[in-house]
Write a protein that holds these residues in place. Structure first.
Motif, PDB file in Angstrom:
ATOM      1  N   VAL A 154      58.359  14.552 107.661  1.00  0.00           N
ATOM      2  CA  VAL A 154      59.163  13.843 106.284  1.00  0.00           C
ATOM      3  C   VAL A 154      58.642  14.484 104.943  1.00  0.00           C
ATOM      4  CG1 VAL A 154      59.577  11.887 104.803  1.00  0.00           C
ATOM      5  CG2 VAL A 154      59.633  11.285 107.213  1.00  0.00           C
ATOM      6  N   LEU A 155      59.207  14.838 104.181  1.00  0.00           N
ATOM      7  CA  LEU A 155      58.956  15.815 103.358  1.00  0.00           C
ATOM      8  C   LEU A 155      59.169  14.175 101.789  1.00  0.00           C
ATOM      9  CD1 LEU A 155      59.942  19.401 104.488  1.00  0.00           C
ATOM     10  CD2 LEU A 155      57.977  18.135 104.467  1.00  0.00           C
ATOM     11  N   LEU A 156      57.844  14.604 101.103  1.00  0.00           N
ATOM     12  CA  LEU A 156      58.628  13.691 100.144  1.00  0.00           C
ATOM     13  C   LEU A 156      57.965  13.831  98.739  1.00  0.00           C
ATOM     14  CD1 LEU A 156      58.766  10.826  98.885  1.00  0.00           C
ATOM     15  CD2 LEU A 156      56.341  10.185  99.196  1.00  0.00           C
ATOM     16  N   GLU A 157      59.563  13.984  97.679  1.00  0.00           N
ATOM     17  CA  GLU A 157      59.092  15.658  96.777  1.00  0.00           C
ATOM     18  C   GLU A 157      58.444  13.973  95.497  1.00  0.00           C
ATOM     19  OE1 GLU A 157      61.632  17.617  92.827  1.00  0.00           O
ATOM     20  OE2 GLU A 157      62.585  16.249  94.401  1.00  0.00           O
ATOM     21  N   ARG A 158      59.111  12.708  95.078  1.00  0.00           N
ATOM     22  CA  ARG A 158      58.826  12.495  94.081  1.00  0.00           C
ATOM     23  C   ARG A 158      59.789  10.936  94.106  1.00  0.00           C
ATOM     24  NH1 ARG A 158      62.543  15.669  90.532  1.00  0.00           N
ATOM     25  NH2 ARG A 158      64.328  14.195  90.835  1.00  0.00           N
ATOM     26  N   ILE A 159      58.831   9.593  93.959  1.00  0.00           N
ATOM     27  CA  ILE A 159      59.312   8.269  93.941  1.00  0.00           C
ATOM     28  C   ILE A 159      59.829   8.164  92.283  1.00  0.00           C
ATOM     29  CG2 ILE A 159      58.931   6.308  95.361  1.00  0.00           C
ATOM     30  CD1 ILE A 159      56.762   7.295  96.977  1.00  0.00           C
ATOM     31  N   GLN A 160      60.409   6.983  91.974  1.00  0.00           N
ATOM     32  CA  GLN A 160      60.859   6.624  91.073  1.00  0.00           C
ATOM     33  C   GLN A 160      60.665   4.937  91.510  1.00  0.00           C
ATOM     34  OE1 GLN A 160      62.920   7.895  87.825  1.00  0.00           O
ATOM     35  NE2 GLN A 160      63.035   6.896  86.420  1.00  0.00           N
ATOM     36  N   VAL A 161      60.339   3.739  90.453  1.00  0.00           N
ATOM     37  CA  VAL A 161      60.472   2.507  90.943  1.00  0.00           C
ATOM     38  C   VAL A 161      60.350   1.727  89.133  1.00  0.00           C
ATOM     39  CG1 VAL A 161      59.912   0.236  91.738  1.00  0.00           C
ATOM     40  CG2 VAL A 161      59.488   2.277  93.427  1.00  0.00           C
TER      41      VAL A 161
END
Length: 371
Positions: free
Chosen positions: A359-366
């Protein structure tokens, strides 16, 4: 609370007989129930005061029927309009409150209209009954006002459906630039429980130390920074064993989470969690490469609000919203699942990875969302 029935959702295309300036049919029908129901209440009041005019009572009844019918049309088209938009966090709670008021108001006037048509056919109704019906209609008028006020806010305060609506702050403006000798500081606190994280050098340590692992640990989900042709440096999560579940941030009530991922080389299911209580209680939005599902895990038992086949690959923008009894899941800006249920207690954001591959993850915004 069981999920509320939803109208059929349309994605793309143009509805027939809608002018070019109208984003959907809702703005064209929403004024009819307001006018018809207001006229019905005034006529009803006159029929009660002037009790010897049965024609007024009959006219009021049919105005209620017409008003209720157009209210149903306004509710269904409004729900469809909301489902066709990618709603920013600031606007979503107001849309949901507007929807709740509209549902209650429509239900009340539909029941009132049906009762006015049916009961006189079987019973002789005395004056107190008609006064009671009028009182119920006046209550409905107050509910109609609450519905219309929030609809007006959506249009005139946020420009929903008529111009570029209120948007979330671009994540690029929230993340400071890091020099070559700096390492990933971890999620950046935006206040009120909101945060944003774009993995860079040192992100594997952030995942291991700043996320709380509820099921298995970071050793079961090896992480490293890799170069992606489209996104540049991204975080690679190598899943190969039992499912891994980690949470981050503080407990949030109503929340929206955006996750940018690529699961082309992953065989399994990725879940974005809201209101995580523990490993067996949380709300989730899941994607397995072919199907997106919105639901709730409660006591270890999953309840699916809605699921839909999704044809999407490459880098994906996944969004989930949950709060005030409403839950929405989006893939690349399109709403693919919508559900209703009572809210869980506040809880943090989480990620759950079940399967094998990368799984490639660029960013998370909550974002914490307030009414």
């Amino acid at each position: 609370m069981k999920p509320r029935p939803r109208p059929e959702r349309r994605h793309g295309g143009t509805e027939p007989m809608i002018p070019d300036w109208a984003p959907n049919i809702h703005p064209l029908v929403v004024h009819f129930p307001i006018a018809l129901l207001a006229a019905a209440v005034v006529t009803d009041l006159l029929s009660v005061v002037v009790s010897r005019r049965p024609a007024l009572r009959e006219a009021a009844t049919w105005l209620y029927c017409a008003g209720a019918g157009t209210a149903v049309a306004a509710y269904l088209t409004g729900s469809n309009a909301a489902d066709s938009m990618l709603l920013p966090a600031e606007v979503t709670p107001l849309v949901d409150v507007h929807d709740n008021w509209a549902f209650r108001t429509t239900a009340l006037f539909a029941l009132l209209a049906a009762a006015r048509v049916a009961l006189p056919r079987f019973l002789t109704l005395k004056a107190p009954v008609w006064w009671g019906a009028l009182a119920l209609a006046l209550l409905g008028t107050g509910m109609l006002y609450e519905t219309a006020e929030r609809g007006g806010q959506l249009v005139f305060q946020h420009g929903l459906g008529v111009q570029a609506i209120t948007t979330d702050a671009p994540v690029e403006e929230l993340i400071p630039e890091l020099t070559a000798d700096q390492v990933d500081p971890g999620p950046i606190d935006l206040g009120d429980g909101s945060w944003v994280w774009r993995p860079v050098q040192g992100a594997a340590a952030v995942l291991a130390e700043q996320f709380t692992w509820i099921r298995n640990g970071p050793a079961g989900l090896p992480a490293e920074m890799v170069e992606d042709a489209e996104k540049g440096s991204v975080l690679s999560l190598g899943a190969a064993g039992p499912e891994a579940l980690a949470v981050a941030g503080g407990a949030i009530d109503s929340a929206q989470a955006d996750v940018y991922v690529n699961v082309d080389d992953f065989d399994g299911e990725l879940q974005i969690l809201l209101h995580a209580q523990d490993a067996e209680n949380y709300d989730y939005f899941a994607f397995d490469g072919a199907t997106a599902a919105l639901g709730r895990m409660e006591g270890g038992t999953a309840t699916v609000f809605e699921e839909q086949a999704v044809d999407a690959s490459g880098w994906l923008f996944l969004r989930v919203f949950g709060g005030d009894g409403h839950f929405r899941g989006y893939v690349n800006g399109d709403l693919v699942a919508h559900g209703h249920d009572d809210d869980l207690p506040p809880g943090p954001f989480g990620l759950k990875v079940s399967g094998s591959g990368t799984v490639l993850l660029e960013r998370i915004q909550v974002q914490a969302v307030s009414d």
